[in-house]
Design a protein around this motif. Structure first.
Motif, PDB file in Angstrom:
ATOM      1  N   HIS A   1      -7.189  -4.573  11.677  1.00  0.00           N
ATOM      2  CA  HIS A   1      -7.938  -5.213  10.595  1.00  0.00           C
ATOM      3  C   HIS A   1      -7.270  -6.531  10.251  1.00  0.00           C
ATOM      4  O   HIS A   1      -6.089  -6.741  10.554  1.00  0.00           O
TER       5      HIS A   1
ATOM      6  N   TYR B   1       0.882  -1.172   0.000  1.00  0.00           N
ATOM      7  CA  TYR B   1       0.000   0.000   0.000  1.00  0.00           C
ATOM      8  C   TYR B   1       0.917   1.218   0.000  1.00  0.00           C
ATOM      9  O   TYR B   1       2.134   1.081   0.244  1.00  0.00           O
TER      10      TYR B   1
ATOM     11  N   GLU C   1      -2.976  -1.756  16.029  1.00  0.00           N
ATOM     12  CA  GLU C   1      -2.345  -0.471  15.720  1.00  0.00           C
ATOM     13  C   GLU C   1      -2.960   0.709  16.479  1.00  0.00           C
ATOM     14  O   GLU C   1      -3.532   1.616  15.893  1.00  0.00           O
TER      15      GLU C   1
ATOM     16  N   ASP D   1       4.614   4.089   8.254  1.00  0.00           N
ATOM     17  CA  ASP D   1       3.640   3.003   8.093  1.00  0.00           C
ATOM     18  C   ASP D   1       3.895   2.403   6.722  1.00  0.00           C
ATOM     19  O   ASP D   1       3.601   3.033   5.699  1.00  0.00           O
TER      20      ASP D   1
ATOM     21  N   HIS E   1      -6.178  -4.435   3.899  1.00  0.00           N
ATOM     22  CA  HIS E   1      -7.383  -4.432   4.735  1.00  0.00           C
ATOM     23  C   HIS E   1      -8.183  -5.642   4.261  1.00  0.00           C
ATOM     24  O   HIS E   1      -8.985  -5.542   3.345  1.00  0.00           O
TER      25      HIS E   1
HETATM   26  N1  GLY Z   1      -1.468   1.012   6.368  1.00  0.00           N
HETATM   27  C1  GLY Z   1      -2.842   1.171   6.548  1.00  0.00           C
HETATM   28  C2  GLY Z   1      -3.265   0.655   7.825  1.00  0.00           C
HETATM   29  O1  GLY Z   1      -2.469   0.567   8.738  1.00  0.00           O
HETATM   30  O2  GLY Z   1      -4.362   0.246   8.010  1.00  0.00           O
END
Ligand code: GLY
Ligand code: MN
Ligand code: MN
Length: 436
Positions: free
Chosen positions: A349, A222, A380, A253, A356
């Protein structure tokens, strides 16, 4: 793995069903150039086939062909420009299909696989061109049913079945997730060693993503977030174009994708190698919550439990820092959602083919499911105090901290797949300072 996945899918289809899965259409980047192709996750889960313009048909009760692929035929000229195609012959040989046709034959051949079907499984919206074909097949079938009593009269979305299956990872999937997370760890460690005031956020992005590729990843799972200073309070900040300043925290991230499976890790570290007092307070609070929440994950615990725990711990933390005022009881603050000003999402998630990943976390009656071995979830927690927030102690303004790890649920509890990236304050400081 894909054969095993198809078998599990067929088991859930029930009698009288035929399923059609379309590959994702390529996405245009500019003029006649396309984005790197990424297969649709459900299509990939069932086939392992990675080329566009392909269709998979699963017809469990057909006497000869239970698994049929339609693929692009070999084409010398097209292959000179755009690379090799698997082609009809090799698709049969390497992808285990009982029958393979060139994609152009779909309209002509599909009828015979549908003639005894009662239900057609297809996800509308997965591919516009195939959507139109399916709707036309459906209309024809409904009409012919009136005349002959034969033909399917129900269109069912197979995604819920796929989501259920994808929720629990099998051994091959876990191997790939392990590889993706291992590479993700290497990217984060490289960034923490390299960071210093004066670098631009995009330079860290470049280092992290090149570390992913150098270690065999397909790329980033991502868009990488490198957010220094106040940028960290924008949750999905991806412009990454600011200079990292002395005294900044950097929120990184980033996750690698390996064999189509994702890693997803966040660390927050001081550019100079030393947390300021205010940064340390916020960081320690998020870290303590992070560790307590992970400790509670084991089979049988509600999937909602980590989120509820995060609300409780982070609300307490906000009170202790003075971000929230003790005017009300903590239960009331939680009920009112006061924490949402500084913590505005759910704790994590599922992770898998999608970063996701499938989100079928509730039972049919609406209750949350419980954790089962083979699930992989991110944890997180974070606290984000945007610049300009009124009524908070000024030393916390512009601080954003998130700490994210990837957690595999095991028979006896859980395994943190990304614990290789340091997160204790002294370890983080030592790593950032170490190589300077
Ligand atoms: N990198 C997107 C998330 O942590 O959900
Ligand atoms: Mn993330
Ligand atoms: Mn995440």
């Amino acid at each position: 793995m894909h054969k095993q996945n198809r078998k599990a899918f067929i088991k859930k289809m029930g009698r009288g069903g035929v399923a059609i899965f379309a590959s994702a259409p390529p996405a245009q980047w500019n003029h006649d150039t396309e984005y790197l192709y990424r297969p649709d996750p459900n299509f990939y889960y069932l086939t392992g086939f990675e080329e566009p313009e392909s269709i998979c048909v699963i017809a469990p009760e057909h006497p000869k062909h239970q698994y049929i692929l339609f693929v692009r035929p070999k084409d010398k000229q097209a292959e000179i420009w755009n690379g090799k195609r698997v082609g009809v012959k090799d698709a049969r040989k390497h992808y285990g299909a009982d029958k393979v046709y060139p994609i152009e034959k779909f309209s002509e051949k599909i009828g015979k696989y549908l003639q005894d079907a009662k239900r057609l499984y297809y996800t509308l919206g997965s591919n516009e061109i195939i959507d139109t074909e399916i709707l036309s097949l459906f209309t024809q079938s409904v009409r012919s049913r009136i005349r002959s009593g034969k033909g399917f009269d129900t269109l069912v979305d197979p995604s819920p079945i796929l989501s259920e299956l994808r929720l629990i990872k099998n051994e091959t999937e876990l191997q790939r997730i392990r590889q993706a997370t291992e590479i993700t760890v290497a990217g984060h460690v490289a960034a923490m060693k390299a960071v210093r005031p004066g670098l631009y956020e995009y330079q860290l992005e470049s280092l992290v993503e090149s570390t992913f590729r150098m270690n065999g990843a397909g790329g980033a799972a991502y868009p990488t977030i490198v957010a220094s200073g106040g940028n960290a309070t924008t949750l999905h900040y991806t412009t990454n174009d600011c200079e990292i300043e002395d005294g900044n925290l950097v929120l990184l991230d980033a996750g690698a994708e390996y064999g189509r499976y994702s890693g997803d890790v966040t660390r927050t570290f001081p550019a100079s190698g030393t947390f300021t007092e205010a940064q340390r307070e916020v960081y320690q609070l998020v870290l303590d919550a992070h560790k307590t929440i992970i400790d509670g994950i084991r089979p049988g615990v509600s999937i909602d439990e980590p989120h509820q725990k995060s609300i409780e711990l982070l609300t307490e933390g906000m009170l202790s820092l003075g971000l929230l005022k003790k005017k009300k009881k903590i239960e009331k603050l939680i009920e009112d959602g006061a924490y949402r000003q500084f913590y505005m999402y759910r704790i994590g998630h599922m992770l898998g083919l999608d970063v996701h990943d499938v989100n079928c976390v509730r039972e049919a009656n609406g209750d949350y499911k419980t954790f089962q071995p083979g699930m992989v979830i991110t944890i997180e927690p974070g606290l984000y105090v945007a610049e300009g927030t009124k009524g908070v102690p000024p030393q916390y303004l512009g601080i954003g901290v998130r700490i994210e790890d990837d957690i595999l649920v095991t028979e006896s509890g859980n395994e943190n797949l990304t614990s290789g990236v340091p997160k204790e304050i002294d370890e983080v400081e030592a790593l950032v300072r170490g190589a300077k």
